[in-house]
Design an enzyme around this catalytic site. Structure first.
Site, PDB file in Angstrom:
ATOM      1  N   ASP A 151     -27.649  97.662 -24.375  1.00 56.14           N
ATOM      2  CA  ASP A 151     -28.871  96.886 -24.569  1.00 56.14           C
ATOM      3  C   ASP A 151     -29.663  96.779 -23.268  1.00 56.14           C
ATOM      4  OD1 ASP A 151     -30.811  95.577 -26.000  1.00 56.14           O
ATOM      5  OD2 ASP A 151     -29.836  93.619 -25.966  1.00 56.14           O
ATOM      6  N   HIS A 189     -32.839 100.506 -24.645  1.00 56.35           N
ATOM      7  CA  HIS A 189     -34.311 100.501 -24.673  1.00 56.35           C
ATOM      8  C   HIS A 189     -34.801 101.380 -23.532  1.00 56.35           C
ATOM      9  CE1 HIS A 189     -34.463  97.027 -27.461  1.00 56.35           C
ATOM     10  NE2 HIS A 189     -33.313  96.745 -26.880  1.00 56.35           N
ATOM     11  N   LEU A 190     -35.401 102.520 -23.882  1.00 56.30           N
ATOM     12  CA  LEU A 190     -35.904 103.417 -22.823  1.00 56.30           C
ATOM     13  C   LEU A 190     -37.392 103.222 -22.570  1.00 56.30           C
ATOM     14  CD1 LEU A 190     -34.033 106.814 -23.391  1.00 56.30           C
ATOM     15  CD2 LEU A 190     -33.448 104.931 -21.859  1.00 56.30           C
ATOM     16  N   ARG A 191     -38.067 102.424 -23.436  1.00 57.54           N
ATOM     17  CA  ARG A 191     -39.507 102.161 -23.260  1.00 57.54           C
ATOM     18  C   ARG A 191     -40.314 103.454 -23.361  1.00 57.54           C
ATOM     19  NH1 ARG A 191     -37.946  97.173 -24.427  1.00 57.54           N
ATOM     20  NH2 ARG A 191     -37.410  95.872 -22.657  1.00 57.54           N
ATOM     21  N   HIS A 224     -26.812 101.667 -27.816  1.00 56.88           N
ATOM     22  CA  HIS A 224     -27.968 100.755 -27.947  1.00 56.88           C
ATOM     23  C   HIS A 224     -28.701 100.671 -26.608  1.00 56.88           C
ATOM     24  CE1 HIS A 224     -29.715  96.745 -29.549  1.00 56.88           C
ATOM     25  NE2 HIS A 224     -30.350  97.038 -28.423  1.00 56.88           N
ATOM     26  N   LEU A 284     -31.902  88.373 -25.047  1.00 55.45           N
ATOM     27  CA  LEU A 284     -31.650  87.909 -26.412  1.00 55.45           C
ATOM     28  C   LEU A 284     -30.717  88.875 -27.122  1.00 55.45           C
ATOM     29  CD1 LEU A 284     -35.244  86.731 -27.368  1.00 55.45           C
ATOM     30  CD2 LEU A 284     -33.218  85.283 -27.058  1.00 55.45           C
ATOM     31  N   HIS A 301     -37.828  95.223 -17.936  1.00 57.34           N
ATOM     32  CA  HIS A 301     -39.195  94.686 -17.896  1.00 57.34           C
ATOM     33  C   HIS A 301     -39.585  94.669 -16.428  1.00 57.34           C
ATOM     34  CE1 HIS A 301     -39.350  93.114 -22.069  1.00 57.34           C
ATOM     35  NE2 HIS A 301     -38.069  92.836 -21.900  1.00 57.34           N
ATOM     36  N   ASN A 309     -38.348  99.604 -30.704  1.00 50.72           N
ATOM     37  CA  ASN A 309     -39.314  98.496 -30.590  1.00 50.72           C
ATOM     38  C   ASN A 309     -40.367  98.769 -29.518  1.00 50.72           C
ATOM     39  OD1 ASN A 309     -37.343  98.132 -28.556  1.00 50.72           O
ATOM     40  ND2 ASN A 309     -37.694  95.914 -28.473  1.00 50.72           N
ATOM     41  N   HIS A 337     -30.161  93.293 -35.380  1.00 51.29           N
ATOM     42  CA  HIS A 337     -30.319  92.225 -34.387  1.00 51.29           C
ATOM     43  C   HIS A 337     -29.989  90.941 -35.142  1.00 51.29           C
ATOM     44  CE1 HIS A 337     -32.187  90.283 -30.751  1.00 51.29           C
ATOM     45  NE2 HIS A 337     -32.072  89.284 -31.592  1.00 51.29           N
TER      46      HIS A 337
HETATM   47  O1  DOR Z   1     -33.104  90.825 -24.371  1.00 53.91           O
HETATM   48  C1  DOR Z   1     -33.560  91.611 -25.176  1.00 53.91           C
HETATM   49  N1  DOR Z   1     -34.519  92.489 -24.834  1.00 53.91           N
HETATM   50  N2  DOR Z   1     -33.130  91.580 -26.443  1.00 53.91           N
HETATM   51  C2  DOR Z   1     -33.690  92.318 -27.402  1.00 53.91           C
HETATM   52  O2  DOR Z   1     -33.270  92.219 -28.520  1.00 53.91           O
HETATM   53  C3  DOR Z   1     -34.863  93.178 -27.111  1.00 53.91           C
HETATM   54  C4  DOR Z   1     -34.906  93.546 -25.707  1.00 53.91           C
HETATM   55  C5  DOR Z   1     -36.233  94.136 -25.291  1.00 53.91           C
HETATM   56  O3  DOR Z   1     -36.711  95.032 -25.959  1.00 53.91           O
HETATM   57  O4  DOR Z   1     -36.757  93.706 -24.258  1.00 53.91           O
HETATM   58 ZN    ZN Z   2     -31.773  95.694 -27.773  1.00 54.27          ZN
END
Ligand code: DOR
Ligand code: ZN
Length: 346
Positions: free
Chosen positions: A248, A16-18, A14, A220, A252, A42, A137
């Site tokens: 996860d 997030h590579l953006r 899991h 989250l 940011h 996402n 989620h």
């Molecule tokens: O903290 C989080 N950031 N939880 C998520 O479910 C999404 C993720 C994000 O994409 O920034």
């Molecule tokens: Zn996530």
């Protein structure tokens, strides 16, 4: 005392590579440690077609060093209008490994998520039929539910019913944060697993709120009380194949975190494995790290183990206050502290 540990190269189930310059900045950190990763869909706009996923996969590969041997495993972002045929075709064509269920407005870029699981039952039935995993989620978004209770209430209001209605659907309860989630997963069959992040193993909610508000500890599902962190540590280090590694990592930019309305997400990719190793070491369970990091995930997904090995050594990794990449300033998890394990360069 164990001072070095060689394990099969792990995978991150899991991450997030953006996209764009952020992707270029962060993808190499994941590829340095992991052979494969489940890539969250996402983006803005979200990944809701095979064509979008294939194009994103190409951008990920282009962001990696040329000698990198990393495989991104793509996911489909479920919406109320998701089409079972499209998803099944994308899965059969080898583009989608899994589909992700974000309850609408649960987290970053989830506005197009599912408003009611009943609306996607035909899709989930098809996924059950073809053996395609559903990644969840697990938080309700109801305004009357306290944010610290959202995961536990999700189990009662949504997940329990879903597991009963579709008993053979493979489900990963993502980034679990509570004792209730640990217990729920333990009580179900082998088709239900869970990922656990490094941050939820290291911090409880005090890390976010004591001595000032600390936005880099905000994610989250939000970190919970200490009793929950302890339950997660017990589950992760138990040797049960139901719990496996999923960072996860969710970067940011610094100004988006340090803001009056800061974004949710902890960027743990740079030192993820060192961070997990510290937990397993503290729990006297280093012999169980390989199962959690490198075996139980492939077992769940029905994928082969990685042949390559990675060696960790008991030697300090100093974590910088921030990292720069492609003009982007990012604060990593454990910023400014020293982890007691390092990856030995191969
Ligand atoms: O903290 C989080 N950031 N939880 C998520 O479910 C999404 C993720 C994000 O994409 O920034
Ligand atoms: Zn996530």
């Amino acid at each position: 005392m164990i001072d070095t540990l060689t394990i099969r190269r792990p995978d991150d189930w899991h991450v997030h590579l953006r996209d764009g310059t952020m992707l270029e900045a962060v993808a190499p950190y994941t590829a340095r440690q992991f052979a494969r990763a489940i890539i969250m869909p996402n983006l803005s706009p979200p990944v809701t077609s095979a064509a979008a996923a294939a194009a994103y996969r190409k951008r990920i590969m282009a962001a990696l060093p040329t000698d990198s041997n990393f495989t991104p495993l793509m996911t489909y972002y479920l919406t109320d209008d998701a089409d079972a045929d499209d998803i099944a075709k994308g899965h059969a064509d080898g583009i989608f490994t899994a589909a992700k269920l974000y309850p609408a407005n649960a987290t970053t870029n989830s506005a197009h998520g599912v408003t009611d699981v009943a609306k996607i039952m035909p899709v989930l039935e098809r996924m059950q039929e073809i053996g395609m995993p559903l990644l969840v989620h697990g938080e309700v978004t109801d305004g009357d539910i306290d944010i610290f209770d959202r995961e536990a209430v999700f189990i009662d209001r949504v997940l329990d019913g879903l597991v009963r209605a579709l008993p053979d659907l493979k489900i990963v309860f993502e980034h679990i944060t509570t004792d209730q989630a640990v217990q729920f997963v333990a009580s179900t069959g082998p088709n239900i697993g869970a990922t656990i992040t490094p941050h939820h193993l290291h911090i409880n909610r005090n890390a976010m709120l004591v001595g000032g508000i600390r936005p880099h500890a905000y994610c989250l599902p939000v970190a919970k009380r200490e009793q929950h962190r302890l339950a997660l540590r017990k589950a992760a280090t138990s040797g049960s194949p139901k719990y496996f590694l999923g960072t996860d990592s969710a970067p940011h930019e610094i100004h988006a975190k340090e803001s009056a309305c800061g974004c949710a997400g902890i960027f743990n990719a740079p030192y993820a494995l060192e961070s997990y190793a510290a937990v397993f070491d503290e729990e006297g369970a280093l012999d169980r790290l390989e199962g959690f990091a490198s075996l139980y995930g492939p077992d769940f997904y029905g994928l082969p183990y990685n042949d390559e090995r990675i060696t960790l050594a008991r030697s300090v990794s100093p974590v910088p206050e921030h990292l720069d990449g492609s003009g982007t300033k990012l604060v990593p998890f454990h910023a400014g502290s020293r982890l007691q394990w390092s990856i030995v360069p191969s």
